[in-house]
Design a protein around this motif. Structure first.
Motif, PDB file in Angstrom:
ATOM      1  N   TRP A 159     -27.056  77.492 -50.263  1.00 59.85           N
ATOM      2  CA  TRP A 159     -25.736  77.561 -50.863  1.00 59.85           C
ATOM      3  C   TRP A 159     -25.548  76.392 -51.803  1.00 59.85           C
ATOM      4  CZ3 TRP A 159     -26.735  75.994 -45.905  1.00 59.85           C
ATOM      5  CH2 TRP A 159     -26.327  74.717 -45.554  1.00 59.85           C
ATOM      6  N   SER A 160     -24.592  76.546 -52.713  1.00 58.94           N
ATOM      7  CA  SER A 160     -24.172  75.445 -53.583  1.00 58.94           C
ATOM      8  C   SER A 160     -22.720  75.672 -53.965  1.00 58.94           C
ATOM      9  CB  SER A 160     -25.058  75.338 -54.829  1.00 58.94           C
ATOM     10  OG  SER A 160     -24.959  76.494 -55.624  1.00 58.94           O
ATOM     11  N   ASN A 161     -22.003  74.588 -54.168  1.00 53.31           N
ATOM     12  CA  ASN A 161     -20.568  74.658 -54.489  1.00 53.31           C
ATOM     13  C   ASN A 161     -19.814  75.553 -53.509  1.00 53.31           C
ATOM     14  OD1 ASN A 161     -20.879  72.983 -56.776  1.00 53.31           O
ATOM     15  ND2 ASN A 161     -21.588  74.739 -57.948  1.00 53.31           N
ATOM     16  N   SER A 162     -20.154  75.438 -52.242  1.00 51.92           N
ATOM     17  CA  SER A 162     -19.512  76.185 -51.154  1.00 51.92           C
ATOM     18  C   SER A 162     -19.692  77.698 -51.243  1.00 51.92           C
ATOM     19  CB  SER A 162     -18.011  75.863 -51.084  1.00 51.92           C
ATOM     20  OG  SER A 162     -17.817  74.493 -50.857  1.00 51.92           O
ATOM     21  N   LYS A 163     -20.679  78.171 -52.007  1.00 54.81           N
ATOM     22  CA  LYS A 163     -20.942  79.607 -52.123  1.00 54.81           C
ATOM     23  C   LYS A 163     -22.386  79.909 -51.749  1.00 54.81           C
ATOM     24  CE  LYS A 163     -17.499  80.580 -55.564  1.00 54.81           C
ATOM     25  NZ  LYS A 163     -17.200  81.173 -56.855  1.00 54.81           N
ATOM     26  N   LEU A 164     -22.559  81.015 -51.047  1.00 53.58           N
ATOM     27  CA  LEU A 164     -23.883  81.464 -50.659  1.00 53.58           C
ATOM     28  C   LEU A 164     -24.685  81.831 -51.904  1.00 53.58           C
ATOM     29  CD1 LEU A 164     -25.733  82.242 -48.258  1.00 53.58           C
ATOM     30  CD2 LEU A 164     -24.743  84.539 -48.408  1.00 53.58           C
ATOM     31  N   ARG A 165     -25.927  81.379 -51.986  1.00 57.64           N
ATOM     32  CA  ARG A 165     -26.782  81.672 -53.135  1.00 57.64           C
ATOM     33  C   ARG A 165     -27.951  82.585 -52.772  1.00 57.64           C
ATOM     34  NH1 ARG A 165     -23.204  80.899 -56.764  1.00 57.64           N
ATOM     35  NH2 ARG A 165     -22.398  78.795 -56.746  1.00 57.64           N
ATOM     36  N   GLU A 166     -28.510  82.404 -51.548  1.00 54.42           N
ATOM     37  CA  GLU A 166     -29.673  83.198 -51.164  1.00 54.42           C
ATOM     38  C   GLU A 166     -29.781  83.266 -49.650  1.00 54.42           C
ATOM     39  OE1 GLU A 166     -33.873  83.145 -53.108  1.00 54.42           O
ATOM     40  OE2 GLU A 166     -33.920  81.724 -51.435  1.00 54.42           O
ATOM     41  N   VAL A 167     -30.199  84.439 -49.171  1.00 54.32           N
ATOM     42  CA  VAL A 167     -30.454  84.656 -47.747  1.00 54.32           C
ATOM     43  C   VAL A 167     -31.856  85.246 -47.639  1.00 54.32           C
ATOM     44  CG1 VAL A 167     -29.741  85.841 -45.648  1.00 54.32           C
ATOM     45  CG2 VAL A 167     -28.027  85.210 -47.354  1.00 54.32           C
ATOM     46  N   VAL A 168     -32.700  84.641 -46.816  1.00 57.19           N
ATOM     47  CA  VAL A 168     -34.032  85.177 -46.550  1.00 57.19           C
ATOM     48  C   VAL A 168     -34.073  85.549 -45.076  1.00 57.19           C
ATOM     49  CG1 VAL A 168     -36.513  84.720 -46.571  1.00 57.19           C
ATOM     50  CG2 VAL A 168     -35.050  83.753 -48.367  1.00 57.19           C
ATOM     51  N   ILE A 169     -34.403  86.814 -44.820  1.00 56.45           N
ATOM     52  CA  ILE A 169     -34.389  87.353 -43.459  1.00 56.45           C
ATOM     53  C   ILE A 169     -35.789  87.823 -43.103  1.00 56.45           C
ATOM     54  CG2 ILE A 169     -33.437  89.133 -41.953  1.00 56.45           C
ATOM     55  CD1 ILE A 169     -31.049  89.225 -43.983  1.00 56.45           C
ATOM     56  N   THR A 187     -40.257  90.410 -44.756  1.00 57.76           N
ATOM     57  CA  THR A 187     -39.231  89.468 -45.177  1.00 57.76           C
ATOM     58  C   THR A 187     -38.361  90.129 -46.235  1.00 57.76           C
ATOM     59  OG1 THR A 187     -40.683  87.586 -44.731  1.00 57.76           O
ATOM     60  CG2 THR A 187     -38.839  87.192 -46.223  1.00 57.76           C
ATOM     61  N   TYR A 188     -37.058  89.899 -46.144  1.00 61.57           N
ATOM     62  CA  TYR A 188     -36.075  90.480 -47.057  1.00 61.57           C
ATOM     63  C   TYR A 188     -35.261  89.346 -47.660  1.00 61.57           C
ATOM     64  CZ  TYR A 188     -37.542  94.484 -44.391  1.00 61.57           C
ATOM     65  OH  TYR A 188     -38.321  95.437 -43.798  1.00 61.57           O
ATOM     66  N   THR A 189     -35.107  89.363 -48.984  1.00 57.60           N
ATOM     67  CA  THR A 189     -34.360  88.324 -49.675  1.00 57.60           C
ATOM     68  C   THR A 189     -33.131  88.941 -50.324  1.00 57.60           C
ATOM     69  OG1 THR A 189     -36.416  87.120 -50.106  1.00 57.60           O
ATOM     70  CG2 THR A 189     -34.493  86.492 -51.408  1.00 57.60           C
ATOM     71  N   LEU A 190     -31.979  88.325 -50.057  1.00 54.26           N
ATOM     72  CA  LEU A 190     -30.712  88.795 -50.603  1.00 54.26           C
ATOM     73  C   LEU A 190     -30.087  87.710 -51.463  1.00 54.26           C
ATOM     74  CD1 LEU A 190     -29.167  90.220 -47.305  1.00 54.26           C
ATOM     75  CD2 LEU A 190     -30.511  91.462 -48.998  1.00 54.26           C
ATOM     76  N   SER A 191     -29.391  88.128 -52.514  1.00 53.00           N
ATOM     77  CA  SER A 191     -28.642  87.195 -53.345  1.00 53.00           C
ATOM     78  C   SER A 191     -27.336  86.823 -52.643  1.00 53.00           C
ATOM     79  CB  SER A 191     -28.344  87.837 -54.701  1.00 53.00           C
ATOM     80  OG  SER A 191     -27.498  88.957 -54.533  1.00 53.00           O
ATOM     81  N   GLY A 192     -26.572  85.957 -53.237  1.00 53.03           N
ATOM     82  CA  GLY A 192     -25.303  85.533 -52.654  1.00 53.03           C
ATOM     83  C   GLY A 192     -24.278  86.636 -52.539  1.00 53.03           C
ATOM     84  N   ASP A 193     -24.436  87.711 -53.329  1.00 55.77           N
ATOM     85  CA  ASP A 193     -23.533  88.860 -53.206  1.00 55.77           C
ATOM     86  C   ASP A 193     -24.158  89.979 -52.374  1.00 55.77           C
ATOM     87  OD1 ASP A 193     -25.374  89.594 -55.110  1.00 55.77           O
ATOM     88  OD2 ASP A 193     -23.896  90.275 -56.577  1.00 55.77           O
TER      89      ASP A 193
END
Length: 65
Positions: free
Chosen positions: A18-28, A54-60
């Motif tokens: 995360w940056s600036n209090s917002k999620l940027r990336e999730v790796v599962i 492995t699954y990668t998601l953006s902040g949205d």
């Protein structure tokens, strides 16, 4: 910031960035191949996983290939 290695119910290992209090990336990483439910803010997604993948998601919460 960043955190790695969170163990989640259903057999998942999660890394978050995360940056600036917002999620940027999730790796599962799926250790069991079960369905995965992810919630962030007002958005919820649910998808099937395969054991060992492995699954990668953006902040949205959109999948990054």
């Amino acid at each position: 910031g960043e955190i790695k290695g969170l163990c989640a119910r259903g057999g998942f290992i999660i890394n978050l960035k995360w940056s600036n209090s917002k999620l940027r990336e999730v790796v599962i990483f799926s250790t069991a191949g079960k369905d995965c439910l992810v919630r962030y803010n007002e958005k919820t997604i649910n998808f099937k996983t395969e054991k060992g993948n492995t699954y990668t998601l953006s902040g949205d919460l959109k999948e990054i290939k």
